[in-house]
Design a protein around this motif. Sequence first.
Motif, PDB file in Angstrom:
ATOM      1  N   ASN A 143       0.822  -1.218   0.000  1.00 16.90           N
ATOM      2  CA  ASN A 143       0.000   0.000   0.000  1.00 16.90           C
ATOM      3  C   ASN A 143       0.850   1.259   0.000  1.00 16.90           C
ATOM      4  OD1 ASN A 143       0.821  -0.458   2.583  1.00 16.90           O
ATOM      5  ND2 ASN A 143      -1.111   0.041   3.561  1.00 16.90           N
ATOM      6  N   THR A 144       2.158   1.112  -0.197  1.00 13.86           N
ATOM      7  CA  THR A 144       3.020   2.293  -0.243  1.00 13.86           C
ATOM      8  C   THR A 144       3.733   2.473  -1.580  1.00 13.86           C
ATOM      9  OG1 THR A 144       4.834   0.999   0.686  1.00 13.86           O
ATOM     10  CG2 THR A 144       3.490   2.251   2.251  1.00 13.86           C
ATOM     11  N   LYS A 145       3.917   1.399  -2.327  1.00 18.19           N
ATOM     12  CA  LYS A 145       4.765   1.480  -3.520  1.00 18.19           C
ATOM     13  C   LYS A 145       4.068   1.997  -4.781  1.00 18.19           C
ATOM     14  CE  LYS A 145       8.463  -1.660  -2.336  1.00 18.19           C
ATOM     15  NZ  LYS A 145       8.150  -2.444  -1.161  1.00 18.19           N
ATOM     16  N   LYS A 146       2.854   1.538  -5.022  1.00 15.67           N
ATOM     17  CA  LYS A 146       2.171   1.891  -6.277  1.00 15.67           C
ATOM     18  C   LYS A 146       0.738   2.340  -5.978  1.00 15.67           C
ATOM     19  CE  LYS A 146       5.154  -0.026  -9.356  1.00 15.67           C
ATOM     20  NZ  LYS A 146       6.299   0.788  -9.549  1.00 15.67           N
ATOM     21  N   PRO A 147       0.150   3.153  -6.880  1.00 13.19           N
ATOM     22  CA  PRO A 147      -1.248   3.541  -6.681  1.00 13.19           C
ATOM     23  C   PRO A 147      -2.202   2.364  -6.895  1.00 13.19           C
ATOM     24  CG  PRO A 147      -0.339   4.543  -8.680  1.00 13.19           C
ATOM     25  CD  PRO A 147       0.768   3.797  -8.020  1.00 13.19           C
ATOM     26  N   LEU A 148      -3.380   2.480  -6.320  1.00 14.61           N
ATOM     27  CA  LEU A 148      -4.391   1.421  -6.351  1.00 14.61           C
ATOM     28  C   LEU A 148      -4.679   0.926  -7.770  1.00 14.61           C
ATOM     29  CD1 LEU A 148      -6.574  -0.107  -4.612  1.00 14.61           C
ATOM     30  CD2 LEU A 148      -8.121   1.718  -5.293  1.00 14.61           C
ATOM     31  N   PHE A 149      -4.907   1.851  -8.706  1.00 14.54           N
ATOM     32  CA  PHE A 149      -5.322   1.428 -10.043  1.00 14.54           C
ATOM     33  C   PHE A 149      -4.179   0.822 -10.861  1.00 14.54           C
ATOM     34  CE2 PHE A 149      -9.300   3.220  -8.939  1.00 14.54           C
ATOM     35  CZ  PHE A 149     -10.197   2.449  -9.650  1.00 14.54           C
ATOM     36  N   PHE A 150      -2.936   1.004 -10.421  1.00 17.77           N
ATOM     37  CA  PHE A 150      -1.834   0.258 -11.026  1.00 17.77           C
ATOM     38  C   PHE A 150      -2.096  -1.233 -10.834  1.00 17.77           C
ATOM     39  CE2 PHE A 150       1.991  -2.230 -10.261  1.00 17.77           C
ATOM     40  CZ  PHE A 150       2.679  -2.052 -11.452  1.00 17.77           C
ATOM     41  N   TYR A 151      -2.463  -1.609  -9.601  1.00 13.52           N
ATOM     42  CA  TYR A 151      -2.721  -3.019  -9.286  1.00 13.52           C
ATOM     43  C   TYR A 151      -3.994  -3.527  -9.957  1.00 13.52           C
ATOM     44  CZ  TYR A 151       0.939  -2.628  -5.746  1.00 13.52           C
ATOM     45  OH  TYR A 151       2.133  -2.441  -5.101  1.00 13.52           O
ATOM     46  N   VAL A 152      -5.027  -2.681 -10.039  1.00 15.21           N
ATOM     47  CA  VAL A 152      -6.271  -3.077 -10.711  1.00 15.21           C
ATOM     48  C   VAL A 152      -5.984  -3.401 -12.177  1.00 15.21           C
ATOM     49  CG1 VAL A 152      -8.555  -2.286 -11.468  1.00 15.21           C
ATOM     50  CG2 VAL A 152      -7.770  -1.770  -9.147  1.00 15.21           C
ATOM     51  N   ASN A 153      -5.256  -2.522 -12.847  1.00 14.20           N
ATOM     52  CA  ASN A 153      -4.940  -2.737 -14.267  1.00 14.20           C
ATOM     53  C   ASN A 153      -4.000  -3.923 -14.469  1.00 14.20           C
ATOM     54  OD1 ASN A 153      -6.583  -0.639 -15.223  1.00 14.20           O
ATOM     55  ND2 ASN A 153      -5.014   0.862 -14.750  1.00 14.20           N
ATOM     56  N   LEU A 154      -3.050  -4.096 -13.552  1.00  9.47           N
ATOM     57  CA  LEU A 154      -2.147  -5.244 -13.630  1.00  9.47           C
ATOM     58  C   LEU A 154      -2.926  -6.549 -13.457  1.00  9.47           C
ATOM     59  CD1 LEU A 154       0.834  -6.065 -13.921  1.00  9.47           C
ATOM     60  CD2 LEU A 154       1.009  -5.936 -11.426  1.00  9.47           C
ATOM     61  N   ALA A 155      -3.869  -6.558 -12.529  1.00  5.25           N
ATOM     62  CA  ALA A 155      -4.698  -7.753 -12.305  1.00  5.25           C
ATOM     63  C   ALA A 155      -5.515  -8.084 -13.554  1.00  5.25           C
ATOM     64  CB  ALA A 155      -5.616  -7.539 -11.102  1.00  5.25           C
ATOM     65  N   LYS A 156      -6.043  -7.067 -14.232  1.00  5.16           N
ATOM     66  CA  LYS A 156      -6.785  -7.294 -15.486  1.00  5.16           C
ATOM     67  C   LYS A 156      -5.875  -7.953 -16.522  1.00  5.16           C
ATOM     68  CE  LYS A 156      -9.788  -3.225 -15.128  1.00  5.16           C
ATOM     69  NZ  LYS A 156     -10.056  -1.916 -15.757  1.00  5.16           N
ATOM     70  N   ARG A 157      -4.655  -7.432 -16.639  1.00  2.00           N
ATOM     71  CA  ARG A 157      -3.706  -7.978 -17.607  1.00  2.00           C
ATOM     72  C   ARG A 157      -3.366  -9.433 -17.272  1.00  2.00           C
ATOM     73  NH1 ARG A 157       1.236  -4.694 -17.717  1.00  2.00           N
ATOM     74  NH2 ARG A 157      -0.264  -3.029 -17.604  1.00  2.00           N
ATOM     75  N   TYR A 158      -3.146  -9.718 -15.985  1.00  2.00           N
ATOM     76  CA  TYR A 158      -2.829 -11.091 -15.565  1.00  2.00           C
ATOM     77  C   TYR A 158      -3.997 -12.033 -15.861  1.00  2.00           C
ATOM     78  CZ  TYR A 158       1.577 -10.151 -13.091  1.00  2.00           C
ATOM     79  OH  TYR A 158       2.869  -9.848 -12.776  1.00  2.00           O
TER      80      TYR A 158
END
Length: 129
Positions: free
Chosen positions: A26-41
Motif C-alpha cells: 500500500n506504499t509502492k504503487k497507486p491502487l489502479f496500477f494493481y487493478v490494471n495489472l490484475a486485469k492484464r494477468y
Amino acid sequence: MEEINEGLSNINISGDHKKNRIQVSNTKKPLFFYVNLAKRYMQQHGDVELSALGMAIATVVTIAEILKNNGLAVEKKITTSTVDMKDESRGRPIQKAKIEILLGKTENFDELMAAAAEEREAADAEEQG
C-alpha cells in the motif's frame, strides 16, 4: 563466479513463485496500477492471485471488490494466515496477517475488456480530431 551460479540455482527451489501472483504494497504503487495489472494477468492466465501482508490487506480487498463490481472477476478462493517476520526497528520476531485472494475471469470478461478498449480508442480519436 561459481558462487553466483550456485546462488542462482538455489533461488526458487520451493516453487512458491507463481506467474499470476501480484504481491500488493500500500506504499509502492497507486491502487489502479494493481487493478490494471490484475486485469492484464487475468487476460494472460485466466486468473490472478492477489497477496498482501499487514496494512496492505485492505488494499487487496479493495482491488478485488473493484474487479468484482465491474463484472470482471469472481472469487475462487480466499486464504488467510499469519507469517513470522522480524521487526526491522527492534529486531524481534513478530507475526503479520497475510491474505491471498484468487480471482478468476467472469464469462463476459473478454467482452467487457474489448468494450473498454473500444471506448478508449473512440475517446482518443475524439481528442485527435
